[in-house]
Design an enzyme around this catalytic site. Structure first.
Site, PDB file in Angstrom:
ATOM      1  N   HIS A 278      26.690 -24.075 -54.460  1.00  0.00           N
ATOM      2  CA  HIS A 278      26.254 -25.429 -54.871  1.00  0.00           C
ATOM      3  C   HIS A 278      25.434 -25.416 -56.158  1.00  0.00           C
ATOM      4  CE1 HIS A 278      27.886 -27.174 -51.303  1.00  0.00           C
ATOM      5  NE2 HIS A 278      27.054 -26.553 -50.484  1.00  0.00           N
TER       6      HIS A 278
ATOM      7  N   ASP B 228      34.030 -22.217 -48.035  1.00  0.00           N
ATOM      8  CA  ASP B 228      32.873 -22.833 -47.371  1.00  0.00           C
ATOM      9  C   ASP B 228      33.249 -24.274 -47.011  1.00  0.00           C
ATOM     10  OD1 ASP B 228      29.549 -22.469 -47.298  1.00  0.00           O
ATOM     11  OD2 ASP B 228      30.198 -24.548 -47.558  1.00  0.00           O
TER      12      ASP B 228
ATOM     13  N   HIS C 105      31.599 -26.929 -47.345  1.00  0.00           N
ATOM     14  CA  HIS C 105      31.171 -27.911 -48.357  1.00  0.00           C
ATOM     15  C   HIS C 105      31.849 -27.626 -49.708  1.00  0.00           C
ATOM     16  CE1 HIS C 105      27.805 -27.541 -45.429  1.00  0.00           C
ATOM     17  NE2 HIS C 105      27.810 -28.860 -45.507  1.00  0.00           N
TER      18      HIS C 105
ATOM     19  N   ASP D 259      30.772 -22.081 -42.239  1.00  0.00           N
ATOM     20  CA  ASP D 259      30.472 -23.394 -41.656  1.00  0.00           C
ATOM     21  C   ASP D 259      31.724 -24.227 -41.387  1.00  0.00           C
ATOM     22  OD1 ASP D 259      30.634 -23.489 -44.429  1.00  0.00           O
ATOM     23  OD2 ASP D 259      28.679 -24.443 -44.716  1.00  0.00           O
TER      24      ASP D 259
HETATM   25  C1  SP5 Z   1      25.677 -23.284 -48.771  1.00  0.00           C
HETATM   26  C2  SP5 Z   1      25.794 -24.503 -47.890  1.00  0.00           C
HETATM   27  O1  SP5 Z   1      26.560 -24.496 -46.933  1.00  0.00           O
HETATM   28  N1  SP5 Z   1      24.989 -25.558 -48.157  1.00  0.00           N
HETATM   29  C3  SP5 Z   1      25.037 -26.758 -47.403  1.00  0.00           C
HETATM   30  C4  SP5 Z   1      23.942 -27.719 -47.740  1.00  0.00           C
HETATM   31  C5  SP5 Z   1      24.076 -28.952 -46.925  1.00  0.00           C
HETATM   32  N2  SP5 Z   1      22.959 -29.842 -46.998  1.00  0.00           N
HETATM   33  C6  SP5 Z   1      23.269 -31.029 -46.270  1.00  0.00           C
HETATM   34  C7  SP5 Z   1      22.118 -31.939 -46.049  1.00  0.00           C
HETATM   35  C8  SP5 Z   1      22.581 -33.205 -45.331  1.00  0.00           C
HETATM   36  C9  SP5 Z   1      22.564 -32.999 -43.849  1.00  0.00           C
HETATM   37  N3  SP5 Z   1      23.295 -33.949 -43.072  1.00  0.00           N
HETATM   38  C10 SP5 Z   1      23.592 -33.299 -41.799  1.00  0.00           C
HETATM   39  C11 SP5 Z   1      24.012 -34.156 -40.685  1.00  0.00           C
HETATM   40  C12 SP5 Z   1      24.180 -33.259 -39.459  1.00  0.00           C
HETATM   41  N4  SP5 Z   1      24.511 -34.029 -38.298  1.00  0.00           N
HETATM   42 ZN    ZN Z   2      28.494 -24.997 -46.670  1.00  0.00          ZN
END
Ligand code: SP5
Ligand code: ZN
Length: 349
Positions: free
Chosen positions: A170, A204, A206, A293
């Site tokens: 990211h 990943d 995301h 993930d």
């Molecule tokens: C490296 C990596 O996988 N980073 C991921 C960062 C994600 N941050 C997300 C923050 C928003 C969270 N919303 C979560 C809802 C869960 N029910």
């Molecule tokens: Zn991720």
């Protein structure tokens, strides 16, 4: 298989992150993630742990903006010096801005908090005392792994694994985001690109927004990301299918945004498409941004990949027969991380 790993990450453990709605949560990207992976790897007979070498700052500055790295290096000390309450209880604190550079102008602010809102994208890239040191060691794991697959005396039939923490995909040219500060996979890919064409496949959950940002205008590094559709998922603003590169880089970036609930069958069909693109590009090296993930049961993910699914994904990537660096990214179902990681890697060796 060589596994590049450093213990330096442990002290990078922010006491919280902020979720949607400002909800204060324990930091999901925690050092225990590595313990689960280490335990599982140590039970195999093929894990050869190696300390990363120090590559200095040059390979990092070829990917990241110098002023951003300077900010990362001093942010915590400056924050500590600026607030007696933080100095009184540093372990209860993490540095984050409360104002962000929305649709930023080219003007870089001069104050610490101004800079933080300019160089940090969200409330999960928390900076503590050990963050910079850990991010550097993490990048050195990726660089050392890249070095090991490209040095002529090595057997290339298996990958090198960079067990990186913090993760990297990211982090963009000049920003931290989503637990990531230095883009490990991009630093490794850029370093390898002086020796031949490189493809990066990001699995990943995301979207790999940082990697996309870094290589968007390049045609010597093919970037592909398979991920939860930003229509519903973090990082929300990037990772759509129509983003395919710019300038000479047009056609050298591919996003595969997928619906919530994507299962193994659907996922593997898309992985095959990605594999075809990689074959057509015919890179000398392959870098995998390996997030766990996508696992069914990950607290931050909405895909349904089973533990056997990781075996199948590993097999299909290994079948490409390209010297590969596997770089650890996300994955937050801690107790399943060991099996998922071993399953992904074991068909390469
Ligand atoms: C490296 C990596 O996988 N980073 C991921 C960062 C994600 N941050 C997300 C923050 C928003 C969270 N919303 C979560 C809802 C869960 N029910
Ligand atoms: Zn991720």
């Amino acid at each position: 298989m060589k596994i590049f790993y450093s213990e330096v990450h442990r002290k990078h453990y922010p006491p919280f992150e902020l979720f949607d709605g400002g909800k204060r949560m324990p930091y999901f990207e925690n050092p225990e993630r590595m313990d689960w992976i280490l335990d599982a790897l140590k039970k195999t007979d093929w894990a050869d742990f190696v300390e990363p070498a120090d590559f200095g700052l040059n390979p990092i500055l070829e990917v990241h903006d110098k002023d951003y790295i300077t900010f990362l290096a001093s942010a915590w000390t400056e924050w500590l010096d600026s607030d007696p309450e933080v100095a009184a209880a540093p372990e209860k604190n993490a540095f984050l801005p409360a104002t962000f550079a929305l649709r930023r102008t080219p003007r870089v602010p001069s104050t610490l908090l101004g800079k933080a809102g300019y160089y940090i994208m969200d409330l999960s890239a928390c900076i503590v005392e050990a963050t910079y040191e850990a991010a550097l060691a993490s990048a050195y794991c990726a660089l050392s792994a890249a070095d090991s697959i490209s040095s002529s005396s090595e057997n290339h039939s298996y990958p090198a694994f960079a067990l990186c923490r913090p993760p990297g995909h990211h982090a963009g040219k000049d920003y931290a985001a989503g637990y990531c500060f230095i883009n490990n996979a991009s630093v490794a890919a850029n370093w390898l690109s002086s020796k031949g064409k490189v493809a990066i496949l990001d699995i990943d959950y995301h979207a790999g927004n940082g990697t996309q940002d870094i290589f968007f205008e390049r045609n010597d590094i093919l970037t592909i990301s398979i991920h939860g559709d930003p229509e519903y998922e973090y990082p929300h603003y990037i990772g759509f299918a129509d983003e395919t590169g710019a300038g000479i880089g047009v056609g050298f970036h591919h996003n595969f945004p997928l619906p919530a609930g994507t299962d193994e069958m659907q996922y593997l069909l898309i992985l095959n498409k990605a594999a075809r693109l990689i074959k057509e590009f015919a890179p000398k090296y392959l870098v995998i941004s390996a997030g766990m993930d996508i696992f069914d049961g990950d607290p931050l993910g909405k895909f349904k990949i089973t533990q056997n699914g990781f075996t199948e994904i590993g097999k299909r990537i290994a079948a490409l027969g390209i010297p590969t660096v596997v770089v650890m990214e996300g994955g937050y179902a801690n107790e399943a991380l060991g099996t998922n990681t071993v399953n992904l890697l074991e068909n390469f060796k």
